[in-house]
Design a protein around this motif. Structure first.
Motif, PDB file in Angstrom:
ATOM      1  N   LEU A 188      21.023  32.697  -6.991  1.00  0.00           N
ATOM      2  CA  LEU A 188      20.173  32.306  -8.115  1.00  0.00           C
ATOM      3  C   LEU A 188      19.060  31.393  -7.631  1.00  0.00           C
ATOM      4  CD1 LEU A 188      19.709  32.106 -11.229  1.00  0.00           C
ATOM      5  CD2 LEU A 188      21.202  30.104 -11.162  1.00  0.00           C
ATOM      6  N   LYS A 189      17.828  31.703  -8.044  1.00  0.00           N
ATOM      7  CA  LYS A 189      16.686  30.863  -7.686  1.00  0.00           C
ATOM      8  C   LYS A 189      16.136  30.210  -8.939  1.00  0.00           C
ATOM      9  CE  LYS A 189      14.207  31.777  -3.773  1.00  0.00           C
ATOM     10  NZ  LYS A 189      13.059  32.332  -3.086  1.00  0.00           N
ATOM     11  N   VAL A 190      15.917  28.902  -8.848  1.00  0.00           N
ATOM     12  CA  VAL A 190      15.277  28.155  -9.925  1.00  0.00           C
ATOM     13  C   VAL A 190      14.014  27.564  -9.315  1.00  0.00           C
ATOM     14  CG1 VAL A 190      15.504  26.266 -11.556  1.00  0.00           C
ATOM     15  CG2 VAL A 190      17.515  27.642 -10.966  1.00  0.00           C
ATOM     16  N   GLY A 191      12.879  28.167  -9.665  1.00  0.00           N
ATOM     17  CA  GLY A 191      11.634  27.779  -9.007  1.00  0.00           C
ATOM     18  C   GLY A 191      11.693  28.245  -7.563  1.00  0.00           C
ATOM     19  N   LYS A 192      11.504  27.316  -6.641  1.00  0.00           N
ATOM     20  CA  LYS A 192      11.589  27.647  -5.215  1.00  0.00           C
ATOM     21  C   LYS A 192      12.960  27.303  -4.631  1.00  0.00           C
ATOM     22  CE  LYS A 192       6.712  27.178  -4.160  1.00  0.00           C
ATOM     23  NZ  LYS A 192       5.713  26.541  -3.293  1.00  0.00           N
ATOM     24  N   ASN A 193      13.813  26.703  -5.428  1.00  0.00           N
ATOM     25  CA  ASN A 193      15.118  26.243  -4.947  1.00  0.00           C
ATOM     26  C   ASN A 193      16.224  27.232  -5.276  1.00  0.00           C
ATOM     27  OD1 ASN A 193      13.976  23.754  -4.103  1.00  0.00           O
ATOM     28  ND2 ASN A 193      14.066  23.040  -6.216  1.00  0.00           N
ATOM     29  N   ARG A 194      17.164  27.361  -4.355  1.00  0.00           N
ATOM     30  CA  ARG A 194      18.332  28.198  -4.591  1.00  0.00           C
ATOM     31  C   ARG A 194      19.441  27.336  -5.194  1.00  0.00           C
ATOM     32  NH1 ARG A 194      17.351  30.443   0.955  1.00  0.00           N
ATOM     33  NH2 ARG A 194      16.381  32.445   0.599  1.00  0.00           N
ATOM     34  N   LYS A 195      20.207  27.950  -6.092  1.00  0.00           N
ATOM     35  CA  LYS A 195      21.363  27.296  -6.692  1.00  0.00           C
ATOM     36  C   LYS A 195      22.594  28.136  -6.376  1.00  0.00           C
ATOM     37  CE  LYS A 195      19.086  23.958  -8.522  1.00  0.00           C
ATOM     38  NZ  LYS A 195      19.257  22.631  -7.996  1.00  0.00           N
ATOM     39  N   TYR A 196      23.537  27.557  -5.667  1.00  0.00           N
ATOM     40  CA  TYR A 196      24.719  28.274  -5.188  1.00  0.00           C
ATOM     41  C   TYR A 196      25.909  28.027  -6.107  1.00  0.00           C
ATOM     42  CZ  TYR A 196      22.024  28.614  -0.881  1.00  0.00           C
ATOM     43  OH  TYR A 196      21.048  28.875   0.039  1.00  0.00           O
ATOM     44  N   SER A 197      26.593  29.097  -6.499  1.00  0.00           N
ATOM     45  CA  SER A 197      27.819  28.984  -7.291  1.00  0.00           C
ATOM     46  C   SER A 197      29.007  28.873  -6.338  1.00  0.00           C
ATOM     47  CB  SER A 197      27.985  30.213  -8.182  1.00  0.00           C
ATOM     48  OG  SER A 197      28.238  31.363  -7.393  1.00  0.00           O
ATOM     49  N   HIS A 198      30.181  28.659  -6.903  1.00  0.00           N
ATOM     50  CA  HIS A 198      31.389  28.579  -6.073  1.00  0.00           C
ATOM     51  C   HIS A 198      31.636  29.902  -5.349  1.00  0.00           C
ATOM     52  CE1 HIS A 198      32.736  24.617  -7.379  1.00  0.00           C
ATOM     53  NE2 HIS A 198      32.301  24.935  -8.591  1.00  0.00           N
ATOM     54  N   THR A 199      31.354  31.013  -6.013  1.00  0.00           N
ATOM     55  CA  THR A 199      31.525  32.334  -5.400  1.00  0.00           C
ATOM     56  C   THR A 199      30.582  32.518  -4.215  1.00  0.00           C
ATOM     57  OG1 THR A 199      32.097  33.203  -7.578  1.00  0.00           O
ATOM     58  CG2 THR A 199      31.569  34.815  -5.877  1.00  0.00           C
ATOM     59  N   ASP A 200      29.341  32.062  -4.386  1.00  0.00           N
ATOM     60  CA  ASP A 200      28.366  32.145  -3.300  1.00  0.00           C
ATOM     61  C   ASP A 200      28.841  31.343  -2.089  1.00  0.00           C
ATOM     62  OD1 ASP A 200      26.685  33.611  -4.986  1.00  0.00           O
ATOM     63  OD2 ASP A 200      25.640  31.798  -5.679  1.00  0.00           O
ATOM     64  N   ILE A 201      29.379  30.175  -2.350  1.00  0.00           N
ATOM     65  CA  ILE A 201      29.865  29.312  -1.265  1.00  0.00           C
ATOM     66  C   ILE A 201      31.050  29.968  -0.552  1.00  0.00           C
ATOM     67  CG2 ILE A 201      30.887  27.068  -0.706  1.00  0.00           C
ATOM     68  CD1 ILE A 201      29.181  25.931  -3.047  1.00  0.00           C
ATOM     69  N   GLU A 202      31.920  30.632  -1.314  1.00  0.00           N
ATOM     70  CA  GLU A 202      33.050  31.333  -0.702  1.00  0.00           C
ATOM     71  C   GLU A 202      32.568  32.451   0.221  1.00  0.00           C
ATOM     72  OE1 GLU A 202      35.621  32.689  -3.816  1.00  0.00           O
ATOM     73  OE2 GLU A 202      36.129  30.642  -4.437  1.00  0.00           O
ATOM     74  N   LYS A 203      31.547  33.191  -0.217  1.00  0.00           N
ATOM     75  CA  LYS A 203      30.980  34.262   0.618  1.00  0.00           C
ATOM     76  C   LYS A 203      30.409  33.681   1.911  1.00  0.00           C
ATOM     77  CE  LYS A 203      29.684  37.238  -3.240  1.00  0.00           C
ATOM     78  NZ  LYS A 203      28.552  37.773  -4.007  1.00  0.00           N
ATOM     79  N   LEU A 204      29.661  32.597   1.767  1.00  0.00           N
ATOM     80  CA  LEU A 204      29.086  31.952   2.954  1.00  0.00           C
ATOM     81  C   LEU A 204      30.177  31.413   3.873  1.00  0.00           C
ATOM     82  CD1 LEU A 204      26.023  30.144   1.393  1.00  0.00           C
ATOM     83  CD2 LEU A 204      25.953  31.785   3.271  1.00  0.00           C
ATOM     84  N   GLN A 205      31.258  30.895   3.294  1.00  0.00           N
ATOM     85  CA  GLN A 205      32.357  30.379   4.109  1.00  0.00           C
ATOM     86  C   GLN A 205      32.980  31.498   4.934  1.00  0.00           C
ATOM     87  OE1 GLN A 205      33.581  26.956   4.338  1.00  0.00           O
ATOM     88  NE2 GLN A 205      34.307  28.001   6.165  1.00  0.00           N
ATOM     89  N   LYS A 206      33.131  32.687   4.340  1.00  0.00           N
ATOM     90  CA  LYS A 206      33.662  33.839   5.080  1.00  0.00           C
ATOM     91  C   LYS A 206      32.747  34.190   6.250  1.00  0.00           C
ATOM     92  CE  LYS A 206      35.987  35.946   1.147  1.00  0.00           C
ATOM     93  NZ  LYS A 206      35.977  37.042   0.171  1.00  0.00           N
ATOM     94  N   ILE A 207      31.446  34.169   5.992  1.00  0.00           N
ATOM     95  CA  ILE A 207      30.469  34.485   7.043  1.00  0.00           C
ATOM     96  C   ILE A 207      30.548  33.459   8.165  1.00  0.00           C
ATOM     97  CG2 ILE A 207      27.994  34.604   7.548  1.00  0.00           C
ATOM     98  CD1 ILE A 207      27.688  35.772   4.646  1.00  0.00           C
ATOM     99  N   VAL A 208      30.579  32.183   7.800  1.00  0.00           N
ATOM    100  CA  VAL A 208      30.653  31.109   8.798  1.00  0.00           C
ATOM    101  C   VAL A 208      31.938  31.220   9.608  1.00  0.00           C
ATOM    102  CG1 VAL A 208      30.865  28.607   9.081  1.00  0.00           C
ATOM    103  CG2 VAL A 208      29.150  29.535   7.543  1.00  0.00           C
ATOM    104  N   ASP A 209      33.049  31.503   8.943  1.00  0.00           N
ATOM    105  CA  ASP A 209      34.329  31.649   9.652  1.00  0.00           C
ATOM    106  C   ASP A 209      34.274  32.808  10.646  1.00  0.00           C
ATOM    107  OD1 ASP A 209      35.375  29.508   8.277  1.00  0.00           O
ATOM    108  OD2 ASP A 209      36.544  30.742   6.870  1.00  0.00           O
TER     109      ASP A 209
END
Length: 95
Positions: free
Chosen positions: A33-54
């Motif tokens: 989700l983008k609000v203006g130029k900034n991204r807003k991450y949900s808990h689901t988004d963070i979980e996806k990123l955590q899988k990628i980082v792992d």
């Protein structure tokens, strides 16, 4: 409890640089989700990123290897959902 997080907060949670978060979002084409130029991450988004980082940092996958691994998991979960739906239909007919 917070619903959305900034890129800086996500980077801090995942213990990676902000530039890495941006890179993974672009590379893995995550719909954030983008609000203006900034991204807003949900808990689901963070979980996806955590899988990628792992996969990349802990398990040693390359970017392409991580993409393949995530696709394989998505395919497996969609197959499981189809099987569950068919089993529910069979259950209804048996009842």
């Amino acid at each position: 409890m917070k619903i959305f997080f900034s890129t800086e907060e996500v980077a801090q949670q995942l213990e990676i640089p902000v530039t890495s978060v941006d890179f993974y979002v672009r590379t893995f084409r995550l719909n954030i989700l983008k609000v203006g130029k900034n991204r807003k991450y949900s808990h689901t988004d963070i979980e996806k990123l955590q899988k990628i980082v792992d996969l990349i940092h802990k398990e040693g996958f390359t970017i392409e290897g991580a993409k393949d691994r995530l696709k394989a998991k998505e395919i497996k979960s969609s197959v499981n959902e189809e099987v569950m739906a068919r089993l529910k239909e069979i259950r209804k007919t048996l009842e």
